[in-house]
Scaffold this motif. Structure first.
Motif, PDB file in Angstrom:
ATOM      1  N   GLU A  94       0.847  -1.184   0.000  1.00  0.00           N
ATOM      2  CA  GLU A  94       0.000   0.000   0.000  1.00  0.00           C
ATOM      3  C   GLU A  94       0.879   1.228   0.000  1.00  0.00           C
ATOM      4  O   GLU A  94       1.791   1.336   0.807  1.00  0.00           O
ATOM      5  CB  GLU A  94      -0.891   0.013   1.233  1.00  0.00           C
ATOM      6  N   ILE A  95       0.578   2.114  -0.934  1.00  0.00           N
ATOM      7  CA  ILE A  95       1.260   3.404  -0.930  1.00  0.00           C
ATOM      8  C   ILE A  95       0.701   4.186   0.259  1.00  0.00           C
ATOM      9  O   ILE A  95      -0.517   4.302   0.399  1.00  0.00           O
ATOM     10  CB  ILE A  95       1.014   4.156  -2.242  1.00  0.00           C
ATOM     11  N   THR A  96       1.561   4.684   1.098  1.00  0.00           N
ATOM     12  CA  THR A  96       1.129   5.352   2.319  1.00  0.00           C
ATOM     13  C   THR A  96       0.134   6.452   2.003  1.00  0.00           C
ATOM     14  O   THR A  96       0.382   7.313   1.152  1.00  0.00           O
ATOM     15  CB  THR A  96       2.341   5.939   3.061  1.00  0.00           C
ATOM     16  N   GLY A  97      -1.015   6.409   2.669  1.00  0.00           N
ATOM     17  CA  GLY A  97      -2.046   7.418   2.482  1.00  0.00           C
ATOM     18  C   GLY A  97      -3.067   7.071   1.423  1.00  0.00           C
ATOM     19  O   GLY A  97      -4.097   7.732   1.318  1.00  0.00           O
ATOM     20  N   ALA A  98      -2.827   6.026   0.673  1.00  0.00           N
ATOM     21  CA  ALA A  98      -3.772   5.630  -0.372  1.00  0.00           C
ATOM     22  C   ALA A  98      -4.791   4.655   0.194  1.00  0.00           C
ATOM     23  O   ALA A  98      -4.666   4.164   1.301  1.00  0.00           O
ATOM     24  CB  ALA A  98      -3.025   4.999  -1.538  1.00  0.00           C
ATOM     25  N   ASN A  99      -5.812   4.388  -0.561  1.00  0.00           N
ATOM     26  CA  ASN A  99      -6.844   3.452  -0.139  1.00  0.00           C
ATOM     27  C   ASN A  99      -6.744   2.114  -0.834  1.00  0.00           C
ATOM     28  O   ASN A  99      -7.615   1.288  -0.663  1.00  0.00           O
ATOM     29  CB  ASN A  99      -8.229   4.040  -0.429  1.00  0.00           C
ATOM     30  N   ASN A 100      -5.722   1.935  -1.618  1.00  0.00           N
ATOM     31  CA  ASN A 100      -5.640   0.747  -2.455  1.00  0.00           C
ATOM     32  C   ASN A 100      -4.493  -0.155  -2.024  1.00  0.00           C
ATOM     33  O   ASN A 100      -3.364   0.300  -1.885  1.00  0.00           O
ATOM     34  CB  ASN A 100      -5.432   1.171  -3.912  1.00  0.00           C
ATOM     35  N   LEU A 101      -4.824  -1.437  -1.803  1.00  0.00           N
ATOM     36  CA  LEU A 101      -3.802  -2.451  -1.595  1.00  0.00           C
ATOM     37  C   LEU A 101      -3.521  -3.101  -2.936  1.00  0.00           C
ATOM     38  O   LEU A 101      -4.443  -3.530  -3.617  1.00  0.00           O
ATOM     39  CB  LEU A 101      -4.306  -3.536  -0.637  1.00  0.00           C
ATOM     40  N   PHE A 102      -2.252  -3.195  -3.317  1.00  0.00           N
ATOM     41  CA  PHE A 102      -1.863  -3.907  -4.534  1.00  0.00           C
ATOM     42  C   PHE A 102      -1.350  -5.275  -4.119  1.00  0.00           C
ATOM     43  O   PHE A 102      -0.411  -5.385  -3.334  1.00  0.00           O
ATOM     44  CB  PHE A 102      -0.785  -3.135  -5.286  1.00  0.00           C
ATOM     45  N   PHE A 103      -1.988  -6.300  -4.666  1.00  0.00           N
ATOM     46  CA  PHE A 103      -1.631  -7.664  -4.301  1.00  0.00           C
ATOM     47  C   PHE A 103      -0.745  -8.304  -5.358  1.00  0.00           C
ATOM     48  O   PHE A 103      -0.893  -8.054  -6.567  1.00  0.00           O
ATOM     49  CB  PHE A 103      -2.896  -8.522  -4.171  1.00  0.00           C
ATOM     50  N   GLY A 104       0.152  -9.155  -4.904  1.00  0.00           N
ATOM     51  CA  GLY A 104       0.853 -10.040  -5.808  1.00  0.00           C
ATOM     52  C   GLY A 104      -0.062 -11.177  -6.243  1.00  0.00           C
ATOM     53  O   GLY A 104      -1.185 -11.306  -5.760  1.00  0.00           O
ATOM     54  N   THR A 105       0.439 -12.008  -7.139  1.00  0.00           N
ATOM     55  CA  THR A 105      -0.380 -13.084  -7.700  1.00  0.00           C
ATOM     56  C   THR A 105      -0.480 -14.287  -6.773  1.00  0.00           C
ATOM     57  O   THR A 105      -1.250 -15.199  -7.035  1.00  0.00           O
ATOM     58  CB  THR A 105       0.177 -13.554  -9.041  1.00  0.00           C
ATOM     59  N   GLY A 106       0.276 -14.280  -5.703  1.00  0.00           N
ATOM     60  CA  GLY A 106       0.180 -15.363  -4.732  1.00  0.00           C
ATOM     61  C   GLY A 106       1.191 -16.467  -4.992  1.00  0.00           C
ATOM     62  O   GLY A 106       1.608 -16.709  -6.131  1.00  0.00           O
ATOM     63  N   THR A 107       1.586 -17.130  -3.913  1.00  0.00           N
ATOM     64  CA  THR A 107       2.450 -18.307  -3.999  1.00  0.00           C
ATOM     65  C   THR A 107       1.768 -19.434  -3.256  1.00  0.00           C
ATOM     66  O   THR A 107       1.415 -19.278  -2.091  1.00  0.00           O
ATOM     67  CB  THR A 107       3.828 -18.051  -3.366  1.00  0.00           C
ATOM     68  N   ARG A 108       1.597 -20.537  -3.961  1.00  0.00           N
ATOM     69  CA  ARG A 108       0.992 -21.693  -3.310  1.00  0.00           C
ATOM     70  C   ARG A 108       2.106 -22.522  -2.688  1.00  0.00           C
ATOM     71  O   ARG A 108       3.051 -22.919  -3.382  1.00  0.00           O
ATOM     72  CB  ARG A 108       0.211 -22.526  -4.323  1.00  0.00           C
ATOM     73  N   LEU A 109       1.986 -22.738  -1.387  1.00  0.00           N
ATOM     74  CA  LEU A 109       2.967 -23.555  -0.666  1.00  0.00           C
ATOM     75  C   LEU A 109       2.342 -24.891  -0.320  1.00  0.00           C
ATOM     76  O   LEU A 109       1.276 -24.928   0.287  1.00  0.00           O
ATOM     77  CB  LEU A 109       3.427 -22.853   0.617  1.00  0.00           C
ATOM     78  N   THR A 110       3.009 -25.943  -0.717  1.00  0.00           N
ATOM     79  CA  THR A 110       2.601 -27.292  -0.322  1.00  0.00           C
ATOM     80  C   THR A 110       3.714 -27.889   0.532  1.00  0.00           C
ATOM     81  O   THR A 110       4.867 -27.954   0.089  1.00  0.00           O
ATOM     82  CB  THR A 110       2.365 -28.184  -1.555  1.00  0.00           C
ATOM     83  N   VAL A 111       3.361 -28.291   1.749  1.00  0.00           N
ATOM     84  CA  VAL A 111       4.336 -28.913   2.648  1.00  0.00           C
ATOM     85  C   VAL A 111       4.015 -30.396   2.737  1.00  0.00           C
ATOM     86  O   VAL A 111       2.893 -30.778   3.095  1.00  0.00           O
ATOM     87  CB  VAL A 111       4.306 -28.265   4.039  1.00  0.00           C
ATOM     88  N   ILE A 112       4.998 -31.198   2.412  1.00  0.00           N
ATOM     89  CA  ILE A 112       4.807 -32.653   2.416  1.00  0.00           C
ATOM     90  C   ILE A 112       5.242 -33.210   3.767  1.00  0.00           C
ATOM     91  O   ILE A 112       6.350 -32.926   4.209  1.00  0.00           O
ATOM     92  CB  ILE A 112       5.644 -33.292   1.291  1.00  0.00           C
ATOM     93  N   PRO A 113       4.374 -33.986   4.419  1.00  0.00           N
ATOM     94  CA  PRO A 113       4.726 -34.517   5.745  1.00  0.00           C
ATOM     95  C   PRO A 113       5.924 -35.463   5.675  1.00  0.00           C
ATOM     96  O   PRO A 113       6.178 -36.088   4.641  1.00  0.00           O
ATOM     97  CB  PRO A 113       3.465 -35.281   6.178  1.00  0.00           C
TER      98      PRO A 113
END
Lengths: 113, 113
Positions: A94-113
């Motif tokens: 978030e740019i300080t003072g703005a109302n908008n959050l910019f999101f990344g595309t996400g990272t899927r984490l899979t943890v194998i037991p």
């Protein structure tokens, strides 16, 4: 336009492995930084956030992130992952003072037991 | 507290139909947001509201309308649904302007065919 990059789309780790997820953003001014997590079947929830001060911030469940201003980065780390960390992780800026959050595309984490 | 609730969870629309996605929060938050998440993409802000009676456009407002008649409710209206509006829609709320934790609803998965 502002952008947030998460270069790892899917990460697969064994339990006890160390984790580092990258996040870079493209804005030169003052920013607030967040990591959100979405566990399977659950809502997005805040993992940790950085506004100012110590660039190393600690969040819930043993996660931490380091803000490196010179690299426009806010990487997420955990020294030893657990199966329950399997989730999708989103970096947001978030740019300080703005109302908008910019999101990344996400990272899927899979943890194998 | 129920937090942020959204209805419906799933919906299939035909092209040209209209519908309203409901969002409600019981945390007395002033700020509310609507995001969409397309496959493999980050969340993008559609509209936001800073209080009852006040709304403003986000990054991707075209094809949507919102209203905020009460603090609790922030419905999102789709008029003339198009396939490009197939997405997952998230509503969120926060206590104050940006830089504060946003609380997310569970999402509505919408398919337009």
């Amino acid at each position: 336009a502002q952008s947030v990059s998460q270069h790892n789309h899917h990460v697969i780790l064994s339990e006890a492995a160390s984790l580092e997820l990258g996040c870079n953003y493209s804005y030169g001014g003052t920013v607030n930084l967040f990591w959100y997590v979405q566990y399977p079947g659950q809502h997005l929830q805040l993992l940790l956030k950085y506004f100012s001060g110590d660039p190393l911030v600690k969040g819930i469940k043993g996660f931490e992130a380091e803000f490196i201003k010179s690299k426009f980065s806010f990487n997420l780390r955990k020294p030893s992952v657990q199966w329950s960390d399997t989730a999708e992780y989103f970096c947001a800026v978030e740019i300080t003072g703005a109302n908008n959050l910019f999101f990344g595309t996400g990272t899927r984490l899979t943890v194998i037991p | 507290n129920a937090g942020v609730t959204q209805t419906p969870k799933f919906r299939i629309l035909k092209i040209g139909q209209s519908m309203t996605l409901q969002c409600a929060q019981d945390m007395n938050h002033n700020y509310m947001y609507w995001y969409r998440q397309d496959p493999g993409m980050g969340l993008k802000l559609i509209y936001y509201s800073v209080g009852a009676g006040i709304t403003d456009k986000g990054e991707v407002p075209n094809g949507y309308n919102v209203s905020r008649s009460t603090t609790e409710d922030f419905p999102l209206r789709l008029e003339l649904a198009a396939p490009s509006q197939t997405s997952v829609y998230f509503c969120a709320s926060s206590y104050s302007m940006g830089a504060r934790e946003q609380y997310f609803g569970p999402g509505t998965r919408l398919t337009v065919t």
